[in-house]
Design a protein around this motif. Structure first.
Motif, PDB file in Angstrom:
ATOM      1  N   GLU A 205       1.143  -0.693  -0.207  1.00  0.00           N
ATOM      2  CA  GLU A 205      -0.064   0.171  -0.318  1.00  0.00           C
ATOM      3  C   GLU A 205       0.768   1.622  -0.148  1.00  0.00           C
ATOM      4  O   GLU A 205       0.389   2.425  -0.808  1.00  0.00           O
ATOM      5  CB  GLU A 205      -1.139  -0.132   1.150  1.00  0.00           C
ATOM      6  N   GLU A 206       1.768   1.328   0.742  1.00  0.00           N
ATOM      7  CA  GLU A 206       3.242   2.074   0.801  1.00  0.00           C
ATOM      8  C   GLU A 206       3.393   2.884  -0.516  1.00  0.00           C
ATOM      9  O   GLU A 206       3.598   3.444  -0.564  1.00  0.00           O
ATOM     10  CB  GLU A 206       4.237   2.165   2.271  1.00  0.00           C
ATOM     11  N   THR A 207       3.556   1.560  -1.061  1.00  0.00           N
ATOM     12  CA  THR A 207       4.514   1.418  -2.564  1.00  0.00           C
ATOM     13  C   THR A 207       3.506   2.821  -3.388  1.00  0.00           C
ATOM     14  O   THR A 207       3.630   2.979  -4.632  1.00  0.00           O
ATOM     15  CB  THR A 207       4.825   1.060  -3.294  1.00  0.00           C
ATOM     16  N   ALA A 208       2.400   2.821  -3.325  1.00  0.00           N
ATOM     17  CA  ALA A 208       0.870   2.921  -3.751  1.00  0.00           C
ATOM     18  C   ALA A 208       0.924   4.389  -3.879  1.00  0.00           C
ATOM     19  O   ALA A 208       0.789   4.939  -5.072  1.00  0.00           O
ATOM     20  CB  ALA A 208      -0.371   2.249  -3.570  1.00  0.00           C
ATOM     21  N   THR A 209       1.633   4.728  -2.598  1.00  0.00           N
ATOM     22  CA  THR A 209       0.949   6.201  -1.908  1.00  0.00           C
ATOM     23  C   THR A 209       2.426   7.261  -2.646  1.00  0.00           C
ATOM     24  O   THR A 209       1.970   7.615  -2.513  1.00  0.00           O
ATOM     25  CB  THR A 209       0.294   6.044  -0.927  1.00  0.00           C
ATOM     26  N   ASN A 210       3.731   6.231  -2.581  1.00  0.00           N
ATOM     27  CA  ASN A 210       4.558   6.748  -2.593  1.00  0.00           C
ATOM     28  C   ASN A 210       6.232   6.175  -3.437  1.00  0.00           C
ATOM     29  O   ASN A 210       6.922   5.960  -3.281  1.00  0.00           O
ATOM     30  CB  ASN A 210       5.743   7.131  -1.023  1.00  0.00           C
ATOM     31  N   PRO A 211       5.473   5.708  -4.755  1.00  0.00           N
ATOM     32  CA  PRO A 211       6.143   5.278  -5.985  1.00  0.00           C
ATOM     33  C   PRO A 211       7.416   5.710  -5.786  1.00  0.00           C
ATOM     34  O   PRO A 211       8.142   4.756  -6.400  1.00  0.00           O
ATOM     35  CB  PRO A 211       6.120   5.428  -6.987  1.00  0.00           C
ATOM     36  N   GLN A 212       7.827   6.524  -5.224  1.00  0.00           N
ATOM     37  CA  GLN A 212       9.077   7.589  -5.411  1.00  0.00           C
ATOM     38  C   GLN A 212      10.399   6.333  -4.931  1.00  0.00           C
ATOM     39  O   GLN A 212      11.490   6.747  -4.810  1.00  0.00           O
ATOM     40  CB  GLN A 212       9.384   8.513  -5.759  1.00  0.00           C
ATOM     41  N   LYS A 213       9.748   5.815  -3.368  1.00  0.00           N
ATOM     42  CA  LYS A 213      10.860   4.911  -2.648  1.00  0.00           C
ATOM     43  C   LYS A 213       9.788   3.759  -2.292  1.00  0.00           C
ATOM     44  O   LYS A 213      10.685   3.284  -1.385  1.00  0.00           O
ATOM     45  CB  LYS A 213       9.618   5.399  -1.121  1.00  0.00           C
ATOM     46  N   ILE A 214       9.556   3.468  -3.817  1.00  0.00           N
ATOM     47  CA  ILE A 214       9.652   1.663  -3.908  1.00  0.00           C
ATOM     48  C   ILE A 214      10.528   1.044  -3.465  1.00  0.00           C
ATOM     49  O   ILE A 214      10.938  -0.408  -2.435  1.00  0.00           O
ATOM     50  CB  ILE A 214       9.215   1.780  -5.779  1.00  0.00           C
ATOM     51  N   GLN A 215      12.120   2.120  -3.879  1.00  0.00           N
ATOM     52  CA  GLN A 215      13.262   1.002  -3.323  1.00  0.00           C
ATOM     53  C   GLN A 215      13.269   0.730  -1.782  1.00  0.00           C
ATOM     54  O   GLN A 215      13.953  -0.926  -1.785  1.00  0.00           O
ATOM     55  CB  GLN A 215      14.465   1.019  -4.224  1.00  0.00           C
ATOM     56  N   HIS A 216      13.123   1.269  -1.916  1.00  0.00           N
ATOM     57  CA  HIS A 216      13.315   1.656   0.008  1.00  0.00           C
ATOM     58  C   HIS A 216      12.560   0.840   0.609  1.00  0.00           C
ATOM     59  O   HIS A 216      12.605   0.598   1.494  1.00  0.00           O
ATOM     60  CB  HIS A 216      13.760   2.794   0.461  1.00  0.00           C
ATOM     61  N   ILE A 217      11.160   0.962   0.322  1.00  0.00           N
ATOM     62  CA  ILE A 217      10.355   0.683   1.118  1.00  0.00           C
ATOM     63  C   ILE A 217      10.293  -1.344   0.393  1.00  0.00           C
ATOM     64  O   ILE A 217      10.347  -2.477   2.078  1.00  0.00           O
ATOM     65  CB  ILE A 217       8.824   0.636   0.728  1.00  0.00           C
ATOM     66  N   MET A 218      10.914  -1.598  -0.116  1.00  0.00           N
ATOM     67  CA  MET A 218      10.612  -3.097  -0.917  1.00  0.00           C
ATOM     68  C   MET A 218      12.176  -3.125   0.543  1.00  0.00           C
ATOM     69  O   MET A 218      11.976  -4.686   0.739  1.00  0.00           O
ATOM     70  CB  MET A 218      11.424  -3.301  -2.204  1.00  0.00           C
ATOM     71  N   GLN A 219      12.441  -2.286   0.266  1.00  0.00           N
ATOM     72  CA  GLN A 219      14.030  -3.216   1.540  1.00  0.00           C
ATOM     73  C   GLN A 219      13.499  -3.365   2.928  1.00  0.00           C
ATOM     74  O   GLN A 219      13.882  -4.585   3.464  1.00  0.00           O
ATOM     75  CB  GLN A 219      15.148  -2.673   1.838  1.00  0.00           C
ATOM     76  N   MET A 220      12.335  -3.180   3.398  1.00  0.00           N
ATOM     77  CA  MET A 220      11.840  -2.889   4.843  1.00  0.00           C
ATOM     78  C   MET A 220      11.231  -4.535   4.707  1.00  0.00           C
ATOM     79  O   MET A 220      10.972  -5.311   5.205  1.00  0.00           O
ATOM     80  CB  MET A 220      10.793  -1.852   4.682  1.00  0.00           C
ATOM     81  N   ALA A 221      10.559  -4.639   3.052  1.00  0.00           N
ATOM     82  CA  ALA A 221       9.950  -5.756   3.231  1.00  0.00           C
ATOM     83  C   ALA A 221      10.433  -6.517   3.403  1.00  0.00           C
ATOM     84  O   ALA A 221      10.024  -7.677   3.653  1.00  0.00           O
ATOM     85  CB  ALA A 221       9.304  -5.538   2.242  1.00  0.00           C
ATOM     86  N   PHE A 222      11.808  -6.840   2.547  1.00  0.00           N
ATOM     87  CA  PHE A 222      12.632  -8.199   2.664  1.00  0.00           C
ATOM     88  C   PHE A 222      13.001  -7.987   3.598  1.00  0.00           C
ATOM     89  O   PHE A 222      13.353  -9.707   4.509  1.00  0.00           O
ATOM     90  CB  PHE A 222      13.799  -7.410   1.789  1.00  0.00           C
ATOM     91  N   SER A 223      13.592  -7.399   4.912  1.00  0.00           N
ATOM     92  CA  SER A 223      13.860  -7.437   6.092  1.00  0.00           C
ATOM     93  C   SER A 223      13.435  -8.488   7.034  1.00  0.00           C
ATOM     94  O   SER A 223      13.752  -8.946   7.607  1.00  0.00           O
ATOM     95  CB  SER A 223      14.583  -5.841   6.864  1.00  0.00           C
ATOM     96  N   ALA A 224      11.879  -7.656   6.351  1.00  0.00           N
ATOM     97  CA  ALA A 224      10.710  -8.802   7.640  1.00  0.00           C
ATOM     98  C   ALA A 224      10.868  -9.959   6.827  1.00  0.00           C
ATOM     99  O   ALA A 224      10.453 -10.872   7.638  1.00  0.00           O
ATOM    100  CB  ALA A 224       8.972  -7.665   6.922  1.00  0.00           C
TER     101      ALA A 224
END
Length: 218
Positions: free
Chosen positions: A170-189
């Protein structure tokens, strides 16, 4: 000292080395999450170095176990104990790798990514560490009751992981410019979830050791 007594002493030393490796793995996950939340790149890089030392400890445990098998030629339960030692040390080494991967995610995120690390990652970590402690006690005392408790805790980690991934998407949908950073959090989980999975593998090893049965706790 008779051969049987010496074998039991060496087996006890091997057990102690595995418990020590588990505590090192626990420390690594703690530090990895601290580095992630604190955006501490130096600490994250140090974790990668510490994981190499953990790998060396796992290799020594394997060598000692194989040497004991070759020299003593144990049978029945004693042979199972040595086989389980090899399996558990392998799981612990992979758990260390997952902690290292979280440190790498912290490095990818960098120091000024401007995102709040999801608080559920810390909750996942706490449950995963509780599982590790439980699995160590199950191993130390060959306690199948403790080993079976890991399944419920693993379900809890899985559920938290599912929630985190949904929120990250959901965060990537509202903050697409940060998708690479957001995915690092998902990877960490995901790395924490895999860490927990390996503790259930340890529980399964204990069940096999004590009961001679192969059961799935994951």
């Amino acid at each position: 000292m008779v051969a049987r007594e010496q074998f039991q002493e060496e087996l006890a030393r091997l057990r102690g080395d595995i418990i020590s490796l588990a505590r090192d793995t626990e420390h690594l996950l703690e530090k990895a999450l601290e580095a992630l939340y604190n955006q501490d790149i130096d600490a994250a890089q140090n974790i990668i170095f510490e994981d190499k030392k953990l790998d060396e400890k796992e290799l020594k445990i394997n060598e000692d176990a194989i040497l004991l098998i070759a020299r003593q030629q144990p049978v029945a339960t004693d042979l199972r104990r040595l086989i389980i030692a090899l399996r558990i040390s392998s799981d612990l080494e992979r758990m260390g790798d997952n902690a290292k991967n979280i440190a790498k995610a912290a490095i990818h995120l960098g120091e000024h990514h401007g995102l709040t690390i999801h608080p559920a990652l810390d909750d996942m970590k706490q449950t995963a560490l509780k599982m590790l402690d439980l699995s160590v006690k199950a191993f130390e005392y060959e306690d199948v009751t403790l080993a079976r408790k890991l399944a419920e805790l693993d379900d809890r980690v899985d559920n938290m992981y599912g929630e985190v991934v949904r929120e990250m998407l959901e965060e990537t949908a509202t903050n697409p410019q940060k998708i690479q950073h957001i995915m690092q959090m998902a990877f960490s989980a995901r790395y924490i979830e895999r860490f927990a999975d390996h503790t259930t593998n340890i529980g399964e090893s204990i069940l096999y050791l004590v009961k001679g049965e192969t059961l799935d706790l994951n």
